[in-house]
Design an enzyme around this catalytic site. Structure first.
Site, PDB file in Angstrom:
ATOM      1  CG  ASP A 144     133.245 -56.712 -69.456  1.00 38.78           C
ATOM      2  OD1 ASP A 144     133.482 -56.444 -70.708  1.00 38.78           O
ATOM      3  OD2 ASP A 144     132.254 -55.914 -68.690  1.00 38.78           O
ATOM      4  CG  HIS A 181     137.268 -55.227 -76.943  1.00 33.85           C
ATOM      5  ND1 HIS A 181     136.935 -53.963 -77.754  1.00 33.85           N
ATOM      6  CD2 HIS A 181     136.144 -55.404 -76.656  1.00 33.85           C
ATOM      7  CE1 HIS A 181     135.684 -53.649 -77.618  1.00 33.85           C
ATOM      8  NE2 HIS A 181     135.129 -54.957 -77.048  1.00 33.85           N
TER       9      HIS A 181
HETATM   10  P1  AMP Z   1     132.090 -54.129 -76.615  1.00 32.46           P
HETATM   11  O1  AMP Z   1     130.750 -53.936 -76.166  1.00 32.46           O
HETATM   12  O2  AMP Z   1     132.344 -55.471 -77.357  1.00 32.46           O
HETATM   13  O3  AMP Z   1     132.505 -53.007 -77.292  1.00 32.46           O
HETATM   14  O4  AMP Z   1     132.875 -54.393 -75.220  1.00 32.46           O
HETATM   15  C1  AMP Z   1     133.104 -53.240 -74.445  1.00 32.46           C
HETATM   16  C2  AMP Z   1     133.389 -54.070 -72.930  1.00 32.46           C
HETATM   17  O5  AMP Z   1     134.040 -53.147 -72.120  1.00 32.46           O
HETATM   18  C3  AMP Z   1     131.892 -54.038 -72.355  1.00 32.46           C
HETATM   19  O6  AMP Z   1     131.723 -55.375 -71.853  1.00 32.46           O
HETATM   20  C4  AMP Z   1     132.021 -53.247 -71.248  1.00 32.46           C
HETATM   21  O7  AMP Z   1     131.349 -53.769 -70.046  1.00 32.46           O
HETATM   22  C5  AMP Z   1     133.603 -53.181 -70.803  1.00 32.46           C
HETATM   23  N1  AMP Z   1     133.889 -52.131 -70.308  1.00 32.46           N
HETATM   24  C6  AMP Z   1     133.564 -50.851 -70.427  1.00 32.46           C
HETATM   25  N2  AMP Z   1     134.283 -50.082 -69.632  1.00 32.46           N
HETATM   26  C7  AMP Z   1     134.926 -50.672 -68.616  1.00 32.46           C
HETATM   27  C8  AMP Z   1     135.888 -50.518 -67.526  1.00 32.46           C
HETATM   28  N3  AMP Z   1     135.938 -49.336 -67.408  1.00 32.46           N
HETATM   29  N4  AMP Z   1     136.458 -51.526 -67.017  1.00 32.46           N
HETATM   30  C9  AMP Z   1     136.399 -52.950 -67.444  1.00 32.46           C
HETATM   31  N5  AMP Z   1     135.540 -53.134 -68.521  1.00 32.46           N
HETATM   32  C10 AMP Z   1     134.833 -51.958 -69.004  1.00 32.46           C
END
Ligand code: AMP
Ligand code: ZN
Length: 113
Positions: A28, A98
């Site tokens: 993440d 996810h």
């Molecule tokens: P959610 O809030 O459950 O939808 O989780 C989405 C997650 O994706 C969050 O924890 C973000 O920090 C992560 N995220 C968003 N963009 C990226 C990225 N480019 N690379 C890695 N993680 C990401």
């Protein structure tokens, strides 16, 4: 295309933790615990847990097989959390199903992500 589809397509860089034909796991970008990995299906199917049904559930099992494999590889024998945020009110920001794998001191705290 959603941000995870762009990562899967290689349009956005990521640090991969695991990959097979069906599942991708990435570290993440904004970790909420010492170990914070996000597991996703490689195709954009359901938005979150609410969309899982008898016809599409197989990929969820594959994701959990991957989670168990990575947890063992990383030696997370003290325990870990697996979280699916379903819906904006639960904190979901990416509409591509996810599962967060959280481990380490902060991952065991009372707080949710
Ligand atoms: P959610 O809030 O459950 O939808 O989780 C989405 C997650 O994706 C969050 O924890 C973000 O920090 C992560 N995220 C968003 N963009 C990226 C990225 N480019 N690379 C890695 N993680 C990401
Ligand atoms: Zn997507």
């Amino acid at each position: 295309m959603c941000v995870f589809c762009k990562i899967i397509a290689g349009e956005i860089p990521s640090k991969k933790a695991y990959e097979d034909d069906d599942v991708l796991a990435i570290y993440d970008i904004n970790p909420q615990a010492p170990v914070h990995i996000v597991f996703m299906p490689k195709t954009h199917r359901m938005t979150c847990a609410d969309d899982v049904n008898g016809d599409n559930a197989e990929i969820i099992g594959k994701i959990f097989v991957a989670i168990a494999k990575v947890a063992k590889e990383l030696g997370l024998s003290d325990g870990y959390r697996v979280i699916n945020n379903c819906g904006a009110a639960a904190g979901q920001t990416v509409p591509h199903i996810h599962f967060h794998l959280l481990a380490g001191k902060d991952g065991m705290s009372e707080s949710m992500i």
